[in-house]
Design a protein around this motif. Structure first.
Motif, short mmCIF file in Angstrom:
data_model
loop_
_atom_site.label_atom_id
_atom_site.label_comp_id
_atom_site.label_asym_id
_atom_site.label_seq_id
_atom_site.Cartn_x
_atom_site.Cartn_y
_atom_site.Cartn_z
N GLY A 97 11.35 3.19 2.56
CA GLY A 97 12.05 4.29 1.90
C GLY A 97 12.11 4.05 0.40
O GLY A 97 11.89 4.96 -0.41
N LEU A 98 12.38 2.80 0.00
CA LEU A 98 12.41 2.44 -1.42
C LEU A 98 11.02 2.50 -2.04
O LEU A 98 10.83 3.01 -3.14
CB LEU A 98 12.99 1.03 -1.60
N ILE A 99 10.04 1.98 -1.31
CA ILE A 99 8.66 1.96 -1.82
C ILE A 99 8.15 3.38 -2.02
O ILE A 99 7.57 3.71 -3.06
CB ILE A 99 7.74 1.16 -0.89
N PHE A 100 8.36 4.26 -1.03
CA PHE A 100 7.91 5.64 -1.17
C PHE A 100 8.65 6.34 -2.30
O PHE A 100 8.05 7.10 -3.07
CB PHE A 100 8.10 6.42 0.14
N ALA A 101 9.95 6.10 -2.44
CA ALA A 101 10.70 6.69 -3.54
C ALA A 101 10.15 6.19 -4.88
O ALA A 101 10.00 6.98 -5.82
CB ALA A 101 12.19 6.37 -3.41
N ASP A 102 9.83 4.91 -4.96
CA ASP A 102 9.23 4.38 -6.19
C ASP A 102 7.91 5.09 -6.47
O ASP A 102 7.65 5.53 -7.60
CB ASP A 102 8.97 2.87 -6.08
N SER A 103 7.08 5.21 -5.46
CA SER A 103 5.78 5.85 -5.63
C SER A 103 5.92 7.29 -6.12
O SER A 103 5.14 7.76 -6.95
CB SER A 103 5.01 5.83 -4.30
N LEU A 104 6.94 7.98 -5.62
CA LEU A 104 7.17 9.38 -5.96
C LEU A 104 8.06 9.55 -7.18
O LEU A 104 8.43 10.67 -7.53
CB LEU A 104 7.77 10.11 -4.75
N ARG A 105 8.43 8.43 -7.80
CA ARG A 105 9.27 8.43 -9.01
C ARG A 105 10.62 9.10 -8.78
O ARG A 105 11.11 9.84 -9.62
CB ARG A 105 8.56 9.09 -10.17
N VAL A 106 11.20 8.79 -7.64
CA VAL A 106 12.54 9.28 -7.33
C VAL A 106 13.52 8.11 -7.51
O VAL A 106 13.35 7.07 -6.87
CB VAL A 106 12.61 9.83 -5.88
N PRO A 107 14.52 8.26 -8.37
CA PRO A 107 15.50 7.18 -8.54
C PRO A 107 16.08 6.78 -7.19
O PRO A 107 16.31 7.64 -6.32
CB PRO A 107 16.57 7.81 -9.44
N LEU A 123 0.81 -1.22 0.00
CA LEU A 123 0.00 0.00 0.00
C LEU A 123 0.85 1.27 0.00
O LEU A 123 0.38 2.34 -0.38
CB LEU A 123 -0.96 0.00 1.20
N GLY A 124 2.12 1.15 0.38
CA GLY A 124 3.02 2.31 0.32
C GLY A 124 3.19 2.84 -1.09
O GLY A 124 3.54 4.01 -1.29
N LEU A 125 2.92 2.01 -2.10
CA LEU A 125 2.99 2.47 -3.48
C LEU A 125 1.95 3.54 -3.79
O LEU A 125 2.07 4.25 -4.78
CB LEU A 125 2.80 1.30 -4.45
N LEU A 126 0.95 3.66 -2.94
CA LEU A 126 -0.10 4.66 -3.17
C LEU A 126 0.23 5.99 -2.50
O LEU A 126 -0.58 6.91 -2.51
CB LEU A 126 -1.44 4.12 -2.66
N ALA A 127 1.43 6.13 -1.96
CA ALA A 127 1.83 7.34 -1.23
C ALA A 127 1.75 8.59 -2.09
O ALA A 127 1.41 9.66 -1.60
CB ALA A 127 3.25 7.17 -0.67
N ARG A 128 2.05 8.49 -3.35
CA ARG A 128 2.01 9.65 -4.25
C ARG A 128 0.63 10.30 -4.21
O ARG A 128 0.50 11.51 -4.17
CB ARG A 128 2.36 9.22 -5.67
N GLY A 129 -0.41 9.48 -4.21
CA GLY A 129 -1.77 10.01 -4.16
C GLY A 129 -2.10 10.67 -2.84
O GLY A 129 -2.86 11.63 -2.78
N VAL A 130 -1.49 10.19 -1.75
CA VAL A 130 -1.71 10.78 -0.43
C VAL A 130 -1.12 12.18 -0.38
O VAL A 130 -1.72 13.12 0.13
CB VAL A 130 -1.08 9.90 0.68
N LEU A 131 0.06 12.33 -0.93
CA LEU A 131 0.76 13.61 -0.89
C LEU A 131 0.32 14.55 -1.99
O LEU A 131 0.36 15.76 -1.85
CB LEU A 131 2.28 13.38 -0.98
N GLY A 132 -0.13 13.99 -3.10
CA GLY A 132 -0.51 14.81 -4.24
C GLY A 132 0.68 15.46 -4.92
O GLY A 132 0.63 16.59 -5.37
#
Length: 190
Positions: free
Chosen positions: A108-118, A36-45
């Protein structure tokens, strides 16, 4: 791995394909796969245009933060992110403002993936009781292979930096779909 399947459980989601296979082999159906951490981008917008102010952010495992905090400073070229907080917006914003994330922490990796940060996995042999299982389990959902073992932060240049957004986007889509099915079947507590 053997699971006591005498317990009547309904399994809605698993982090990855490895966990799903174990559950399936023990007679449990799994509604969906994905962290579910992959959905972090939507939480932050967050948009893709987020201003990058950190060259490299380092996310230690929560149990090692104090050790690194004593040894690493901004002068070393690293922004240190502390995951031991309930302020998820702070963590997500710090990751989003980074050009590169190095993380001992799976999320940390999952959130970075969600936010498209290498990002790159800073793999330490003595960190997790389960070894690399949970990392490989997550990686199975985003088409990611295991990264090179980096012993020193200064060796990041020789790492396999992950930035396969097509695979991550598919992982996000799959995760959102099983979560939507769960909500459809069970409602919400809003």
């Amino acid at each position: 791995m053997q699971i006591d399947n005498s317990v009547d459980l309904k399994v809605y989601g698993a982090r990855g394909e490895l966990t799903k296979a174990i559950l399936n082999n023990n007679g449990y159906d799994v509604l969906g796969v994905g962290d579910l951490g992959l959905l972090a981008r939507g939480v932050l917008g967050v948009s893709d245009e987020f201003e990058k102010v950190h060259e490299v952010s380092f996310i230690p495992h929560h149990s090692k933060f104090d050790l690194y905090n004593e040894k690493i400073s901004e002068d070393d070229g690293f922004n240190l992110i502390d995951m031991r907080t309930y302020d998820y917006a702070y963590v997500l914003n710090e990751i989003a403002k980074s050009k590169l994330v190095i993380s001992e922490s799976l999320h940390g990796l999952i959130f970075a993936d969600s936010l498209r940060v290498p990002n790159v996995w800073f793999k330490r042999k003595d960190l997790h009781v389960g070894g690399a299982f949970k990392f490989k389990d997550y990686f199975s959902t985003v088409g990611r292979s295991s990264h090179k073992n980096v012993d020193k932060l200064s060796d990041v240049a020789r790492c396999n930096i992950f930035d396969d957004w097509y695979s991550v986007d598919q992982g996000v889509k799959d995760t959102q779909e099983w979560l939507d099915r769960f909500v459809e079947e069970n409602g919400t507590d809003e």
